[in-house]
Write a protein that holds these residues in place. Structure first.
Motif, mmCIF file in Angstrom:
data_model
loop_
_atom_site.group_PDB
_atom_site.id
_atom_site.type_symbol
_atom_site.label_atom_id
_atom_site.label_comp_id
_atom_site.label_asym_id
_atom_site.label_seq_id
_atom_site.Cartn_x
_atom_site.Cartn_y
_atom_site.Cartn_z
ATOM 1 N N LEU A 265 14.689 62.821 -14.892
ATOM 2 C CA LEU A 265 15.956 62.368 -15.462
ATOM 3 C C LEU A 265 17.102 62.596 -14.486
ATOM 4 O O LEU A 265 17.907 61.701 -14.230
ATOM 5 C CB LEU A 265 16.231 63.119 -16.772
ATOM 6 C CG LEU A 265 15.389 62.664 -17.970
ATOM 7 C CD1 LEU A 265 15.566 63.616 -19.137
ATOM 8 C CD2 LEU A 265 15.781 61.240 -18.364
ATOM 9 N N LYS A 266 17.160 63.814 -13.930
ATOM 10 C CA LYS A 266 18.245 64.147 -13.002
ATOM 11 C C LYS A 266 18.199 63.264 -11.762
ATOM 12 O O LYS A 266 19.239 62.945 -11.193
ATOM 13 C CB LYS A 266 18.150 65.613 -12.575
ATOM 14 C CG LYS A 266 18.742 66.562 -13.620
ATOM 15 C CD LYS A 266 18.601 68.010 -13.177
ATOM 16 C CE LYS A 266 18.865 68.955 -14.329
ATOM 17 N NZ LYS A 266 18.084 70.204 -14.215
ATOM 18 N N GLY A 267 16.993 62.872 -11.343
ATOM 19 C CA GLY A 267 16.855 62.098 -10.113
ATOM 20 C C GLY A 267 16.839 60.608 -10.350
ATOM 21 O O GLY A 267 16.441 59.835 -9.484
ATOM 22 N N ARG A 268 17.257 60.172 -11.566
ATOM 23 C CA ARG A 268 17.177 58.736 -11.916
ATOM 24 C C ARG A 268 18.007 57.907 -10.938
ATOM 25 O O ARG A 268 19.035 58.373 -10.426
ATOM 26 C CB ARG A 268 17.631 58.518 -13.355
ATOM 27 C CG ARG A 268 19.115 58.763 -13.613
ATOM 28 C CD ARG A 268 19.400 58.736 -15.122
ATOM 29 N NE ARG A 268 20.816 58.980 -15.417
ATOM 30 C CZ ARG A 268 21.349 60.200 -15.489
ATOM 31 N NH1 ARG A 268 20.612 61.284 -15.282
ATOM 32 N NH2 ARG A 268 22.625 60.349 -15.772
ATOM 33 N N MET A 269 17.513 56.698 -10.689
ATOM 34 C CA MET A 269 18.188 55.831 -9.720
ATOM 35 C C MET A 269 18.611 54.516 -10.365
ATOM 36 O O MET A 269 17.967 54.040 -11.299
ATOM 37 C CB MET A 269 17.276 55.566 -8.525
ATOM 38 C CG MET A 269 17.122 56.804 -7.640
ATOM 39 S SD MET A 269 16.326 56.424 -6.077
ATOM 40 C CE MET A 269 14.654 56.070 -6.593
ATOM 41 N N GLU A 270 19.709 53.946 -9.849
ATOM 42 C CA GLU A 270 20.209 52.633 -10.304
ATOM 43 C C GLU A 270 19.059 51.636 -10.291
ATOM 44 O O GLU A 270 18.303 51.566 -9.333
ATOM 45 C CB GLU A 270 21.305 52.175 -9.339
ATOM 46 C CG GLU A 270 22.256 51.136 -9.924
ATOM 47 C CD GLU A 270 23.299 51.772 -10.835
ATOM 48 O OE1 GLU A 270 23.540 51.244 -11.927
ATOM 49 O OE2 GLU A 270 23.863 52.823 -10.435
#
Lengths: 195, 195
Positions: A189-194
């Motif tokens: 979740l924290k590392g989610r990308m566009e």
């Protein structure tokens, strides 16, 4: 049968080998060809005489420098820091990386007496300067120790004009949210990308 | 890195060891103590020089005769036929058997060129006569090959005044009928005993 018991004890000290697997291996050696035993035995006994760490990156090699450090078609301003030598093999197998490496041969672990000098972080700093590194990838494992080590190296590099990145962690490809651990989901979740 | 790849290839020929386990073992040897590698390597290379088959029973031993054959408190008229040397260790671990052994080092397998003489059945017959065996236990595995071999030996002994028995097969202790195979259930039924 002392010789056999002795061999079983030695074999069971290998990683992932219990008493039963060791016995199976020993009996298979007994039944097998003597020539194979000689080859295997000598390879093991001679291993550390033949292979040592590359003077530049710490990767295991039979020569003074490893094949990656001596290769002319690698980007020498891109450096990837890994915990262990086999990690290089894994990254190389993706074909996605064309820079150089630095192997720590461990992680910071003050309780085990492993500090910055045991990991050769002074050599890492020197290497960064010598190569004129512009981007450094911290590819230590996403564990407590790997994370702390990455953070420590990041602090060491403060003030230098270098892009520092950390490998992504999250759900493994093909993984299932239902069976993933809380930490991996949180990281995903924290590392989610566009998108 | 030829030396390391070569070692990984050799290690992955051991039973139950795949390419990944072999690599893990090789890297652990690289990181480990040289003295351990020397000991392990020499044990493997020298194994077949030091250990051979007992002249009487075929069990692996460092001496001419194994410790069971030379023991004075075993019943020499009771003989147990097993497929492999480790089977003796398993039977001994139960503490339920006080007789002698005969190791076939295989099973009858005409397609692989293993016939009665390869298994030393002539030596078995001689041993039965020499010891004056009164009871013979056929402890080959309850597999197609083990069963045929047991049957073959039974036929060889026909006419001699010897009690011949076959080890029981059925559900393993702690096993669950629901997960057992058809053959084991069938054997368990056929081998049922008065309760």
């Amino acid at each position: 049968m002392n010789t056999l018991e002795n061999l079983i004890t030695l074999l069971s000290r290998l990683p992932g080998i219990g008493k039963k697997s060791a016995a199976r291996m020993a009996y298979s050696l007994l039944k097998g060809e003597e020539e194979y035993n000689r080859l295997l035995g000598e390879s093991i006994a001679e291993l550390k005489n033949k292979i040592h760490k590359c003077k530049e990156c710490g990767n295991y090699t039979e020569d003074e420098l490893c094949s990656i450090c001596t290769s002319s078609d690698r980007e020498s301003t891109l450096l990837c820091v890994v915990e262990e030598s086999p990690d290089i093999m894994m990254i190389e197998s993706t074909g996605d990386y064309r820079g150089l490496y630095f192997v720590l041969h461990g992680v910071l672990s003050p309780l085990d007496g492993i500090g910055p000098s045991e990991l050769g972080l002074d050599r890492l700093m020197k290497r960064v300067d010598d190569l004129g590194v512009t981007e450094l990838i911290l590819a230590t494992n996403p564990t407590l120790e790997g994370d702390s080590t990455a953070l420590y190296i990041k602090h060491l590099l403060e003030g230098k004009d270098i892009r520092i990145s950390r490998i992504a962690s999250g759900l493994p490809v093909g993984g299932d949210m239902e069976y993933a651990d809380k930490m991996s989901i949180s990281r995903a979740l924290k590392g989610r990308m566009e998108y």
